[in-house]
Design an enzyme around this catalytic site. Sequence first.
Site, PDB file in Angstrom:
ATOM      1  N   GLU A 178       0.824  -1.220   0.000  1.00  0.00           N
ATOM      2  CA  GLU A 178       0.000   0.000   0.000  1.00  0.00           C
ATOM      3  C   GLU A 178       0.854   1.265   0.000  1.00  0.00           C
ATOM      4  O   GLU A 178       1.242   1.763   1.052  1.00  0.00           O
ATOM      5  CB  GLU A 178      -0.938   0.011   1.221  1.00  0.00           C
ATOM      6  CG  GLU A 178      -1.824   1.254   1.249  1.00  0.00           C
ATOM      7  CD  GLU A 178      -2.763   1.342   2.447  1.00  0.00           C
ATOM      8  OE1 GLU A 178      -2.629   0.526   3.383  1.00  0.00           O
ATOM      9  OE2 GLU A 178      -3.629   2.223   2.460  1.00  0.00           O
ATOM     10  N   LYS A 220      -2.550  -2.150  -3.112  1.00  0.00           N
ATOM     11  CA  LYS A 220      -3.589  -1.291  -2.520  1.00  0.00           C
ATOM     12  C   LYS A 220      -3.214   0.173  -2.780  1.00  0.00           C
ATOM     13  O   LYS A 220      -2.488   0.788  -1.992  1.00  0.00           O
ATOM     14  CB  LYS A 220      -3.721  -1.582  -1.025  1.00  0.00           C
ATOM     15  CG  LYS A 220      -4.708  -0.673  -0.301  1.00  0.00           C
ATOM     16  CD  LYS A 220      -5.146  -1.234   1.036  1.00  0.00           C
ATOM     17  CE  LYS A 220      -5.985  -0.225   1.801  1.00  0.00           C
ATOM     18  NZ  LYS A 220      -6.712  -0.794   2.916  1.00  0.00           N
ATOM     19  N   GLY A 263      -9.218   6.600   1.536  1.00  0.00           N
ATOM     20  CA  GLY A 263      -8.373   7.787   1.677  1.00  0.00           C
ATOM     21  C   GLY A 263      -9.019   9.100   2.067  1.00  0.00           C
ATOM     22  O   GLY A 263      -8.389  10.144   1.932  1.00  0.00           O
TER      23      GLY A 263
HETATM   24  P1  13P Z   1      -9.243   4.210   4.278  1.00  0.00           P
HETATM   25  O1  13P Z   1     -10.124   3.471   3.302  1.00  0.00           O
HETATM   26  O2  13P Z   1      -9.971   4.858   5.401  1.00  0.00           O
HETATM   27  O3  13P Z   1      -8.266   5.106   3.564  1.00  0.00           O
HETATM   28  O4  13P Z   1      -8.372   3.099   5.009  1.00  0.00           O
HETATM   29  C1  13P Z   1      -7.826   2.094   4.263  1.00  0.00           C
HETATM   30  C2  13P Z   1      -6.532   1.722   4.840  1.00  0.00           C
HETATM   31  O5  13P Z   1      -6.303   0.565   5.123  1.00  0.00           O
HETATM   32  C3  13P Z   1      -5.526   2.763   5.035  1.00  0.00           C
HETATM   33  O6  13P Z   1      -4.302   2.200   5.337  1.00  0.00           O
END
Ligand code: 13P
Length: 341
Positions: A178, A220, A263
């Site tokens: 991610e 991600k 996000g």
């Molecule tokens: P959000 O969808 O709230 O951005 O969180 C996803 C996530 O795992 C952030 O690291």
Amino acid sequence: MNLADLNKVARAVVAPGKGLLAADESTGTIKKRFDAINVASTEESRRDYREMLFRSSEAMNRYISGVILYDETFWQKAEDGTPLVKLIEQSGAIPGIKVDEGTQALPACPGELVTVGLDKLAERLKKYYEGGARFAKWRAVIDIGPQIPTMTAIRVNAHALARYAALCQAAQIVPIVEPEVLMDGDHDIDRCYEVTQRVLNKTFQELRVQRVALEGMILKPNMAIPGKKSAKQVSAEEIAEKTVRLLKNCVPAAVPGIAFLSGGQSDEEATAHLNAMNRIGGLPWPLTFSYGRALQAAPQKAWAGKAGNVAAGQRAFTHRARMNSLASKGEWQADLEKKAA
Ligand code: 13P
């Protein structure tokens, strides 16, 4: 490493009509979410809240492929003594674990961060595997500002992501990689596109250098999207078209799937954008959700810390999970939101 098994788990994570619930808020982050609904954040309230989500049987059975957990939750037991990991497994979903240890200031790069947690990671992964985790998550954070991101921040974060991914695969755990480019600033969508392209290219370069098997991972990413404070907001179609173009340019077809973070987008925006991308079709990978806020804001509000609201919280969660499931197939429509309200 058994790549066939890693690939099987990765494909299960992005199975048709399913996506991930990111319930891996650190203790600090979940406190912020609970503050917003006037709930004291204690070990017990955090457990009760997450137990409510994991016992949402329709959502968990039909729409959620896996759950990303925070260390505390990973070892917690439900009120009746069943480990929460077991509850998730019993629902047919796969337990996963966030293994990064948050961010620290990056020396000599004012305003930039590096994600930490590589020390002793191999030992920690072994314990998580024994505890039932079959995938993990590591989040790198890249901010956009007048002089940032620097190439230094992009490189060190890509290097750490690849180190983490290689260690996961050695421990027979699928890494969710991610690299999040934040949407906090006032930049436009094209600046987000350009920065995300650099970040993804560097990340895949590092993954190759460190011999990570692309067939055994999940990406991600953020979407190509204007900053929240940008004066130039754009349509869902433009976000979808640019995100798809960006991913096609940067992500090898060997990657089994892509699961977006939300996000800071609103619940419905996150759903509409995913849906618009899947309407485009003809992509080498499934595109689905790995949402935290966009799946949980509604159930948090409906629950508000009261045992009497558990059913309402579960309904709100199931609704968002179903909407995102439809979006992962390009079958969502805005009027489905009103009907459920
Ligand atoms: P959000 O969808 O709230 O951005 O969180 C996803 C996530 O795992 C952030 O690291």
